[in-house]
Design a protein around this motif. Structure first.
Motif, PDB file in Angstrom:
ATOM      1  N   ILE A 128       0.837  -1.211   0.000  1.00 14.14           N
ATOM      2  CA  ILE A 128       0.000   0.000   0.000  1.00 14.14           C
ATOM      3  C   ILE A 128       0.872   1.261   0.000  1.00 14.14           C
ATOM      4  O   ILE A 128       0.517   2.272  -0.617  1.00 14.14           O
ATOM      5  N   LYS A 129       2.041   1.189   0.623  1.00 14.21           N
ATOM      6  CA  LYS A 129       2.918   2.368   0.633  1.00 14.21           C
ATOM      7  C   LYS A 129       3.535   2.606  -0.749  1.00 14.21           C
ATOM      8  O   LYS A 129       3.756   3.758  -1.139  1.00 14.21           O
ATOM      9  N   ILE A 130       3.801   1.525  -1.487  1.00 15.00           N
ATOM     10  CA  ILE A 130       4.259   1.692  -2.870  1.00 15.00           C
ATOM     11  C   ILE A 130       3.157   2.382  -3.676  1.00 15.00           C
ATOM     12  O   ILE A 130       3.420   3.304  -4.462  1.00 15.00           O
ATOM     13  N   ALA A 131       1.914   1.948  -3.462  1.00 15.72           N
ATOM     14  CA  ALA A 131       0.768   2.570  -4.152  1.00 15.72           C
ATOM     15  C   ALA A 131       0.658   4.049  -3.796  1.00 15.72           C
ATOM     16  O   ALA A 131       0.409   4.891  -4.670  1.00 15.72           O
ATOM     17  N   TRP A 132       0.842   4.391  -2.515  1.00 16.42           N
ATOM     18  CA  TRP A 132       0.765   5.791  -2.093  1.00 16.42           C
ATOM     19  C   TRP A 132       1.831   6.635  -2.790  1.00 16.42           C
ATOM     20  O   TRP A 132       1.569   7.772  -3.201  1.00 16.42           O
ATOM     21  N   LEU A 133       3.034   6.080  -2.901  1.00 16.94           N
ATOM     22  CA  LEU A 133       4.117   6.820  -3.558  1.00 16.94           C
ATOM     23  C   LEU A 133       3.799   7.042  -5.037  1.00 16.94           C
ATOM     24  O   LEU A 133       4.074   8.113  -5.588  1.00 16.94           O
ATOM     25  N   TYR A 134       3.210   6.035  -5.680  1.00 11.60           N
ATOM     26  CA  TYR A 134       2.793   6.217  -7.077  1.00 11.60           C
ATOM     27  C   TYR A 134       1.659   7.235  -7.177  1.00 11.60           C
ATOM     28  O   TYR A 134       1.552   7.958  -8.175  1.00 11.60           O
ATOM     29  N   ARG A 135       0.814   7.319  -6.145  1.00 10.52           N
ATOM     30  CA  ARG A 135      -0.251   8.340  -6.125  1.00 10.52           C
ATOM     31  C   ARG A 135       0.368   9.733  -6.085  1.00 10.52           C
ATOM     32  O   ARG A 135      -0.067  10.640  -6.802  1.00 10.52           O
ATOM     33  N   LYS A 137       3.159  10.485  -7.228  1.00  9.23           N
ATOM     34  CA  LYS A 137       3.804  10.679  -8.534  1.00  9.23           C
ATOM     35  C   LYS A 137       2.783  10.818  -9.663  1.00  9.23           C
ATOM     36  O   LYS A 137       3.146  11.061 -10.811  1.00  9.23           O
ATOM     37  N   GLU A 138       1.491  10.592  -9.294  1.00  2.34           N
ATOM     38  CA  GLU A 138       0.381  10.686 -10.247  1.00  2.34           C
ATOM     39  C   GLU A 138       0.505   9.658 -11.379  1.00  2.34           C
ATOM     40  O   GLU A 138       0.241   9.950 -12.550  1.00  2.34           O
ATOM     41  N   GLU A 139       0.915   8.443 -10.996  1.00  3.15           N
ATOM     42  CA  GLU A 139       0.965   7.327 -11.946  1.00  3.15           C
ATOM     43  C   GLU A 139      -0.143   6.341 -11.563  1.00  3.15           C
ATOM     44  O   GLU A 139       0.068   5.397 -10.804  1.00  3.15           O
ATOM     45  N   LYS A 140      -1.323   6.610 -12.099  1.00  6.00           N
ATOM     46  CA  LYS A 140      -2.547   5.919 -11.681  1.00  6.00           C
ATOM     47  C   LYS A 140      -2.494   4.407 -11.913  1.00  6.00           C
ATOM     48  O   LYS A 140      -2.896   3.622 -11.050  1.00  6.00           O
ATOM     49  N   LYS A 141      -2.000   3.993 -13.056  1.00  8.94           N
ATOM     50  CA  LYS A 141      -1.998   2.569 -13.404  1.00  8.94           C
ATOM     51  C   LYS A 141      -1.168   1.756 -12.410  1.00  8.94           C
ATOM     52  O   LYS A 141      -1.594   0.694 -11.945  1.00  8.94           O
ATOM     53  N   LEU A 142       0.000   2.266 -12.076  1.00  8.08           N
ATOM     54  CA  LEU A 142       0.874   1.560 -11.129  1.00  8.08           C
ATOM     55  C   LEU A 142       0.321   1.665  -9.709  1.00  8.08           C
ATOM     56  O   LEU A 142       0.455   0.732  -8.914  1.00  8.08           O
ATOM     57  N   ARG A 178     -11.477   1.441  -4.502  1.00  9.58           N
ATOM     58  CA  ARG A 178     -10.523   2.209  -5.306  1.00  9.58           C
ATOM     59  C   ARG A 178     -10.096   1.485  -6.585  1.00  9.58           C
ATOM     60  O   ARG A 178      -9.732   2.135  -7.568  1.00  9.58           O
ATOM     61  N   ILE A 179     -10.116   0.152  -6.564  1.00  7.28           N
ATOM     62  CA  ILE A 179      -9.710  -0.583  -7.772  1.00  7.28           C
ATOM     63  C   ILE A 179     -10.920  -0.948  -8.641  1.00  7.28           C
ATOM     64  O   ILE A 179     -10.794  -1.657  -9.630  1.00  7.28           O
ATOM     65  N   GLY A 180     -12.108  -0.475  -8.223  1.00  4.95           N
ATOM     66  CA  GLY A 180     -13.290  -0.644  -9.055  1.00  4.95           C
ATOM     67  C   GLY A 180     -14.110  -1.892  -8.792  1.00  4.95           C
ATOM     68  O   GLY A 180     -15.014  -2.212  -9.558  1.00  4.95           O
ATOM     69  N   GLU A 181     -13.810  -2.609  -7.700  1.00  2.00           N
ATOM     70  CA  GLU A 181     -14.592  -3.808  -7.361  1.00  2.00           C
ATOM     71  C   GLU A 181     -15.669  -3.415  -6.338  1.00  2.00           C
ATOM     72  O   GLU A 181     -15.549  -3.676  -5.138  1.00  2.00           O
ATOM     73  N   THR A 182     -16.707  -2.772  -6.862  1.00  2.12           N
ATOM     74  CA  THR A 182     -17.718  -2.133  -6.025  1.00  2.12           C
ATOM     75  C   THR A 182     -18.502  -3.117  -5.156  1.00  2.12           C
ATOM     76  O   THR A 182     -18.776  -2.827  -3.986  1.00  2.12           O
ATOM     77  N   GLU A 183     -18.860  -4.260  -5.712  1.00  2.00           N
ATOM     78  CA  GLU A 183     -19.632  -5.241  -4.938  1.00  2.00           C
ATOM     79  C   GLU A 183     -18.836  -5.787  -3.761  1.00  2.00           C
ATOM     80  O   GLU A 183     -19.366  -5.989  -2.674  1.00  2.00           O
ATOM     81  N   GLU A 184     -17.563  -6.013  -3.996  1.00  2.00           N
ATOM     82  CA  GLU A 184     -16.682  -6.498  -2.924  1.00  2.00           C
ATOM     83  C   GLU A 184     -16.544  -5.426  -1.850  1.00  2.00           C
ATOM     84  O   GLU A 184     -16.550  -5.723  -0.646  1.00  2.00           O
ATOM     85  N   ALA A 185     -16.439  -4.178  -2.284  1.00  2.00           N
ATOM     86  CA  ALA A 185     -16.357  -3.055  -1.341  1.00  2.00           C
ATOM     87  C   ALA A 185     -17.635  -2.952  -0.517  1.00  2.00           C
ATOM     88  O   ALA A 185     -17.590  -2.772   0.703  1.00  2.00           O
TER      89      ALA A 185
END
Length: 227
Positions: A128-135, A137-142, A178-185
């Motif tokens: 999750i911290k890698i994801a935050w760092l990419y956030r 950096k504004e690199e949405k896909k990663l 956040r990853i688009g799996e609304t039913e699971e959320a």
């Protein structure tokens, strides 16, 4: 040479090669948490201490994060065999770091944690911290890629972790959203909202987050229809 007013040097002894070095840490008076995202990413005023959380040995390339616990005996043998040996050249990122340096350091820690078979919760918290760092950096896909990894590891951590269980359930639901799996959320948030033993704090967090999501989704749909 004058005192560095932004960073101090932390002395480390590598748990893999036993050699000593120093690495930068942000001085506590150089940052302040002013807010947080819905998945608990802290938003800082000033420098970001997260960039310096992972210590990377400049001698052998071993990467260490304070959450790691399998740093002894047979686990270190796995790390040497699976991670250290294939490493072509150790990184030298012991001083001031860019976002890319920080991402590299966390990815190295991720590989070490994987090699030493750390618990799912440790893997989730690094991902999750890698994801935050990419956030940042504004690199949405990663960012999404690592949010998915973190979500899956949090899912595996349910059964084995009683400490912070509500937080894990919340993050599982939040990252699913956040990853688009609304039913699971929806299932995850419902579990917290209706759970008999769930604290008021997490009931409220889950309810507010799901209501905000529904409101914003309805607002977007209305704008699209009117447009």
């Amino acid at each position: 040479m004058g005192i560095n007013i932004y960073y101090y040097e932390s002395k480390i002894e590598c748990q893999c090669c036993q050699k000593k070095s120093t690495t930068y840490k942000v001085r506590p008076n150089r940052y302040k948490v002013v807010d947080q995202d819905t998945d608990f990413m802290p938003i800082y005023d000033g420098l970001n201490p997260m960039l310096y959380e992972v210590a990377v040995c400049p001698h052998c390339g071993y990467a260490y994060h304070k959450s790691m616990v399998r740093t002894f005996g047979p686990f270190m043998e796995f790390v040497r065999e699976i991670y250290i040996k294939p490493l072509q050249k150790p990184m030298s990122i012991c001083q001031e770091r860019t976002l890319d340096d920080a991402i590299a350091s966390f990815k190295l820690a991720y590989l070490v944690a994987k090699a030493s078979m750390e618990e799912s919760l440790v893997m989730a918290n690094i991902a999750i911290k890698i994801a935050w760092l990419y956030r940042l950096k504004e690199e949405k896909k990663l960012e999404i890629h690592y949010l998915r990894s973190a979500r899956d590891f949090y899912g595996q951590a349910f059964a084995s972790n009683k400490e912070g269980e509500e937080r894990i359930h919340f993050l599982y639901a939040e990252l699913s959203l956040r990853i688009g799996e609304t039913e699971e959320a929806k299932k995850g948030f419902s579990h917290l909202i209706s759970g008999r033993d769930v604290s008021d704090k997490y009931k409220k967090l889950a309810r507010n987050r799901w209501e905000d999501y529904k409101y914003n989704t309805a607002k977007k749909e209305k704008n699209v229809n009117e447009g």
